[in-house]
Design a protein around this motif. Structure first.
Motif, PDB file in Angstrom:
ATOM      1  N   ALA A 139       0.860  -1.184   0.000  1.00 20.17           N
ATOM      2  CA  ALA A 139       0.000   0.000   0.000  1.00 20.17           C
ATOM      3  C   ALA A 139       0.897   1.234   0.000  1.00 20.17           C
ATOM      4  O   ALA A 139       1.846   1.324   0.786  1.00 20.17           O
ATOM      5  CB  ALA A 139      -0.918  -0.001   1.215  1.00 20.17           C
ATOM      6  N   SER A 140       0.626   2.172  -0.873  1.00 21.37           N
ATOM      7  CA  SER A 140       1.553   3.285  -1.086  1.00 21.37           C
ATOM      8  C   SER A 140       1.789   4.084   0.195  1.00 21.37           C
ATOM      9  O   SER A 140       0.839   4.561   0.824  1.00 21.37           O
ATOM     10  CB  SER A 140       1.031   4.223  -2.165  1.00 21.37           C
ATOM     11  N   PRO A 141       3.059   4.240   0.585  1.00 20.11           N
ATOM     12  CA  PRO A 141       3.382   5.080   1.740  1.00 20.11           C
ATOM     13  C   PRO A 141       3.532   6.555   1.367  1.00 20.11           C
ATOM     14  O   PRO A 141       3.819   7.377   2.228  1.00 20.11           O
ATOM     15  CB  PRO A 141       4.726   4.500   2.211  1.00 20.11           C
ATOM     16  N   LEU A 142       3.329   6.893   0.103  1.00 19.74           N
ATOM     17  CA  LEU A 142       3.464   8.270  -0.370  1.00 19.74           C
ATOM     18  C   LEU A 142       2.131   8.971  -0.172  1.00 19.74           C
ATOM     19  O   LEU A 142       1.246   8.916  -1.022  1.00 19.74           O
ATOM     20  CB  LEU A 142       3.877   8.294  -1.837  1.00 19.74           C
ATOM     21  N   ASP A 143       1.961   9.628   0.968  1.00 19.17           N
ATOM     22  CA  ASP A 143       0.628  10.056   1.383  1.00 19.17           C
ATOM     23  C   ASP A 143       0.360  11.544   1.230  1.00 19.17           C
ATOM     24  O   ASP A 143      -0.635  12.050   1.750  1.00 19.17           O
ATOM     25  CB  ASP A 143       0.373   9.628   2.834  1.00 19.17           C
ATOM     26  N   SER A 144       1.218  12.290   0.529  1.00 22.87           N
ATOM     27  CA  SER A 144       0.959  13.710   0.314  1.00 22.87           C
ATOM     28  C   SER A 144       1.663  14.168  -0.952  1.00 22.87           C
ATOM     29  O   SER A 144       2.650  13.549  -1.378  1.00 22.87           O
ATOM     30  CB  SER A 144       1.434  14.538   1.512  1.00 22.87           C
ATOM     31  N   PRO A 145       1.188  15.237  -1.586  1.00 23.90           N
ATOM     32  CA  PRO A 145       1.824  15.708  -2.819  1.00 23.90           C
ATOM     33  C   PRO A 145       3.263  16.140  -2.588  1.00 23.90           C
ATOM     34  O   PRO A 145       3.612  16.628  -1.513  1.00 23.90           O
ATOM     35  CB  PRO A 145       0.952  16.905  -3.233  1.00 23.90           C
ATOM     36  N   GLY A 146       4.075  15.954  -3.612  1.00 26.34           N
ATOM     37  CA  GLY A 146       5.463  16.379  -3.531  1.00 26.34           C
ATOM     38  C   GLY A 146       6.375  15.427  -4.269  1.00 26.34           C
ATOM     39  O   GLY A 146       5.938  14.433  -4.848  1.00 26.34           O
ATOM     40  N   VAL A 147       7.653  15.759  -4.257  1.00 21.26           N
ATOM     41  CA  VAL A 147       8.673  14.882  -4.814  1.00 21.26           C
ATOM     42  C   VAL A 147       9.237  14.048  -3.671  1.00 21.26           C
ATOM     43  O   VAL A 147       9.765  14.588  -2.702  1.00 21.26           O
ATOM     44  CB  VAL A 147       9.786  15.676  -5.512  1.00 21.26           C
ATOM     45  N   TRP A 148       9.105  12.761  -3.777  1.00 15.31           N
ATOM     46  CA  TRP A 148       9.534  11.823  -2.752  1.00 15.31           C
ATOM     47  C   TRP A 148      10.794  11.099  -3.229  1.00 15.31           C
ATOM     48  O   TRP A 148      10.998  10.867  -4.423  1.00 15.31           O
ATOM     49  CB  TRP A 148       8.458  10.776  -2.480  1.00 15.31           C
ATOM     50  N   ARG A 149      11.623  10.707  -2.273  1.00 20.32           N
ATOM     51  CA  ARG A 149      12.733   9.807  -2.551  1.00 20.32           C
ATOM     52  C   ARG A 149      12.383   8.461  -1.942  1.00 20.32           C
ATOM     53  O   ARG A 149      12.037   8.368  -0.749  1.00 20.32           O
ATOM     54  CB  ARG A 149      14.033  10.334  -1.949  1.00 20.32           C
ATOM     55  N   ALA A 150      12.423   7.423  -2.762  1.00 18.51           N
ATOM     56  CA  ALA A 150      12.160   6.055  -2.300  1.00 18.51           C
ATOM     57  C   ALA A 150      13.474   5.299  -2.282  1.00 18.51           C
ATOM     58  O   ALA A 150      14.192   5.258  -3.291  1.00 18.51           O
ATOM     59  CB  ALA A 150      11.154   5.374  -3.217  1.00 18.51           C
ATOM     60  N   PHE A 151      13.798   4.689  -1.149  1.00 16.39           N
ATOM     61  CA  PHE A 151      15.034   3.938  -0.968  1.00 16.39           C
ATOM     62  C   PHE A 151      14.707   2.459  -0.803  1.00 16.39           C
ATOM     63  O   PHE A 151      13.895   2.094   0.050  1.00 16.39           O
ATOM     64  CB  PHE A 151      15.792   4.406   0.283  1.00 16.39           C
ATOM     65  N   ALA A 152      15.344   1.621  -1.586  1.00 19.55           N
ATOM     66  CA  ALA A 152      15.254   0.171  -1.425  1.00 19.55           C
ATOM     67  C   ALA A 152      16.545  -0.311  -0.778  1.00 19.55           C
ATOM     68  O   ALA A 152      17.625  -0.184  -1.354  1.00 19.55           O
ATOM     69  CB  ALA A 152      15.044  -0.514  -2.767  1.00 19.55           C
ATOM     70  N   ASP A 153      16.436  -0.850   0.440  1.00 18.35           N
ATOM     71  CA  ASP A 153      17.581  -1.281   1.242  1.00 18.35           C
ATOM     72  C   ASP A 153      17.507  -2.802   1.341  1.00 18.35           C
ATOM     73  O   ASP A 153      16.586  -3.346   1.972  1.00 18.35           O
ATOM     74  CB  ASP A 153      17.485  -0.615   2.625  1.00 18.35           C
ATOM     75  N   PHE A 154      18.460  -3.523   0.725  1.00 18.09           N
ATOM     76  CA  PHE A 154      18.338  -4.977   0.595  1.00 18.09           C
ATOM     77  C   PHE A 154      19.712  -5.611   0.361  1.00 18.09           C
ATOM     78  O   PHE A 154      20.700  -4.924   0.095  1.00 18.09           O
ATOM     79  CB  PHE A 154      17.426  -5.315  -0.589  1.00 18.09           C
ATOM     80  N   THR A 155      19.732  -6.940   0.448  1.00 15.06           N
ATOM     81  CA  THR A 155      20.926  -7.718   0.124  1.00 15.06           C
ATOM     82  C   THR A 155      20.530  -8.836  -0.822  1.00 15.06           C
ATOM     83  O   THR A 155      19.816  -9.768  -0.427  1.00 15.06           O
ATOM     84  CB  THR A 155      21.570  -8.316   1.383  1.00 15.06           C
ATOM     85  N   PRO A 156      20.943  -8.784  -2.090  1.00 11.98           N
ATOM     86  CA  PRO A 156      20.630  -9.886  -3.003  1.00 11.98           C
ATOM     87  C   PRO A 156      21.391 -11.135  -2.580  1.00 11.98           C
ATOM     88  O   PRO A 156      22.528 -11.058  -2.112  1.00 11.98           O
ATOM     89  CB  PRO A 156      21.113  -9.361  -4.357  1.00 11.98           C
ATOM     90  N   THR A 157      20.772 -12.276  -2.713  1.00 12.09           N
ATOM     91  CA  THR A 157      21.419 -13.522  -2.316  1.00 12.09           C
ATOM     92  C   THR A 157      22.753 -13.677  -3.039  1.00 12.09           C
ATOM     93  O   THR A 157      22.828 -13.584  -4.266  1.00 12.09           O
ATOM     94  CB  THR A 157      20.511 -14.717  -2.632  1.00 12.09           C
ATOM     95  N   GLY A 158      23.798 -13.877  -2.250  1.00 12.00           N
ATOM     96  CA  GLY A 158      25.129 -14.013  -2.819  1.00 12.00           C
ATOM     97  C   GLY A 158      25.814 -12.703  -3.123  1.00 12.00           C
ATOM     98  O   GLY A 158      26.961 -12.705  -3.602  1.00 12.00           O
ATOM     99  N   GLY A 159      25.151 -11.586  -2.838  1.00 10.99           N
ATOM    100  CA  GLY A 159      25.720 -10.276  -3.130  1.00 10.99           C
ATOM    101  C   GLY A 159      25.986  -9.473  -1.873  1.00 10.99           C
ATOM    102  O   GLY A 159      25.921  -9.982  -0.751  1.00 10.99           O
ATOM    103  N   GLU A 160      26.290  -8.197  -2.065  1.00  9.95           N
ATOM    104  CA  GLU A 160      26.579  -7.290  -0.965  1.00  9.95           C
ATOM    105  C   GLU A 160      25.361  -6.429  -0.664  1.00  9.95           C
ATOM    106  O   GLU A 160      24.498  -6.237  -1.536  1.00  9.95           O
ATOM    107  CB  GLU A 160      27.765  -6.392  -1.332  1.00  9.95           C
ATOM    108  N   PRO A 161      25.254  -5.894   0.554  1.00  9.83           N
ATOM    109  CA  PRO A 161      24.137  -4.991   0.865  1.00  9.83           C
ATOM    110  C   PRO A 161      24.138  -3.781  -0.060  1.00  9.83           C
ATOM    111  O   PRO A 161      25.190  -3.237  -0.393  1.00  9.83           O
ATOM    112  CB  PRO A 161      24.419  -4.583   2.318  1.00  9.83           C
ATOM    113  N   LEU A 162      22.948  -3.363  -0.461  1.00  9.96           N
ATOM    114  CA  LEU A 162      22.793  -2.232  -1.371  1.00  9.96           C
ATOM    115  C   LEU A 162      21.666  -1.329  -0.897  1.00  9.96           C
ATOM    116  O   LEU A 162      20.694  -1.795  -0.287  1.00  9.96           O
ATOM    117  CB  LEU A 162      22.469  -2.718  -2.786  1.00  9.96           C
TER     118      LEU A 162
END
Length: 324
Positions: A139-162
């Motif tokens: 469910a969209s967490p973007l709850d008001s007008p504007g320019v938002w920055r969305a960050f995806a914080d994850f670690t792909p299997t076998g990879g490094e944190p990104l």
């Protein structure tokens, strides 16, 4: 994660912090994603910084950039996808160009999605669900007008944190929100969180947050994502990102469940930062927010009578909501 995670991702070589380019106005049209190949703009969302070494995701200057400034890093790319109204969806594509479906569990989740408007309001930390085709939905967490920055914080299997980032525009009437002044205390739902410590650029410092409820120290904080607190820091202007976890681990026999939660931090650059502390008590996750001016000799985080409310200024968002 190491018991002392430092705010060491911020690059020394970046330009000085820029002011947010917000004014009173109107944003029109559908939700718009602004994603360059290497989206590391300094003001708003109109530009990007490219590096000759950073060719189409096969190698980037990420070793010299803070987290969240790039939409593509080490072959992985954050790709927002179309979704029904009220939903936010995206994929992570890998070096082979295909959607990634394998992720390591980090802090009890395979994906941390953090969003904030470019004026550093509207912060949310949520956890989307992964579909079989590699699409993350929530469910969209973007709850008001504007320019938002969305960050995806994850670690792909076998990879490094990104941490990858992309700008998303939500249409509607837009009013600038000024960055709150530095203050040592924030209030949310009857809780007072006090921040102490004196961060200086280029030096390791301990920031301690103390949680009280109605004047009584909270000594029974509950683990949330494997810790008693989570701290996200965003730098004003470019929204350089760091997701920080505290010293100690619940159940290790030496880390108390409050009232204090300490973080080993390092801010390599001077400037204004917004800090967001997530903590859980009595089954509800709340977020306390602070402004810190690093490198300003006239600004400290020691005791003061100032208080910064964590309540939203315009009714958007729900303070004290339980995070997804």
């Amino acid at each position: 994660m190491n018991t002392a995670t430092k705010l060491s991702g911020f690059a020394l070589g970046l330009a000085a912090v820029f002011g947010a380019a917000y004014g009173v106005g109107q944003l029109t049209g559908p939700v718009t994603v602004v994603a360059t190949e290497h989206d590391s703009d300094g003001v708003g969302h109109g530009g990007d910084v490219r590096d000759e070494e950073a060719g189409h995701g096969e190698g980037t200057a990420a070793g010299h950039l803070p987290g969240g400034l790039l939409v593509s890093d080490r072959g992985y790319t954050l790709v927002p996808v179309g979704a029904p109204a009220g939903e936010f969806a995206f994929r992570i594509t890998g070096p082979d160009g295909r959607p990634v479906t394998g992720y390591d569990v980090t802090h009890d989740e395979r994906m941390h999605l953090i969003v904030a408007r470019r004026d550093l309001s509207g912060f949310r930390h949520v956890h989307p669900e992964l579909a079989g085709d590699g699409t993350w939905r929530i469910a969209s967490p973007l709850d008001s007008p504007g320019v938002w920055r969305a960050f995806a914080d994850f670690t792909p299997t076998g990879g490094e944190p990104l941490t990858l980032g992309v700008d998303v525009t939500v249409p509607g009437a837009l009013t600038e929100r000024q960055l709150p002044a530095p203050a040592s205390s924030a209030t949310v739902d009857g809780y007072t969180v006090t921040l102490s410590g004196s961060p200086q650029p280029g030096r390791t410092a301990t920031l301690t947050l103390t949680v009280d409820r109605d004047g009584v120290p909270v000594t029974d904080l509950e683990p949330y994502l494997g810790a008693y607190g989570h701290l996200v820091a965003l730098r004003r202007g470019d929204l350089a990102y760091l997701h920080v976890h505290p010293e100690g681990t619940p159940g290790d026999g030496r880390t108390a469940p409050g009232p204090q939660v300490s973080f080993a931090t390092e801010f390599p650059s001077a400037g204004a930062y917004r800090l967001y502390l997530d903590f859980r008590h009595r089954g509800v996750v709340r977020t306390a927010e602070f402004t810190v001016h690093v490198g300003d000799p006239g600004s400290t985080t020691g005791p003061t009578d100032e208080h910064a409310s964590a309540e939203p200024e315009d009714g958007h968002g729900t303070p004290g909501h339980e995070h997804d």
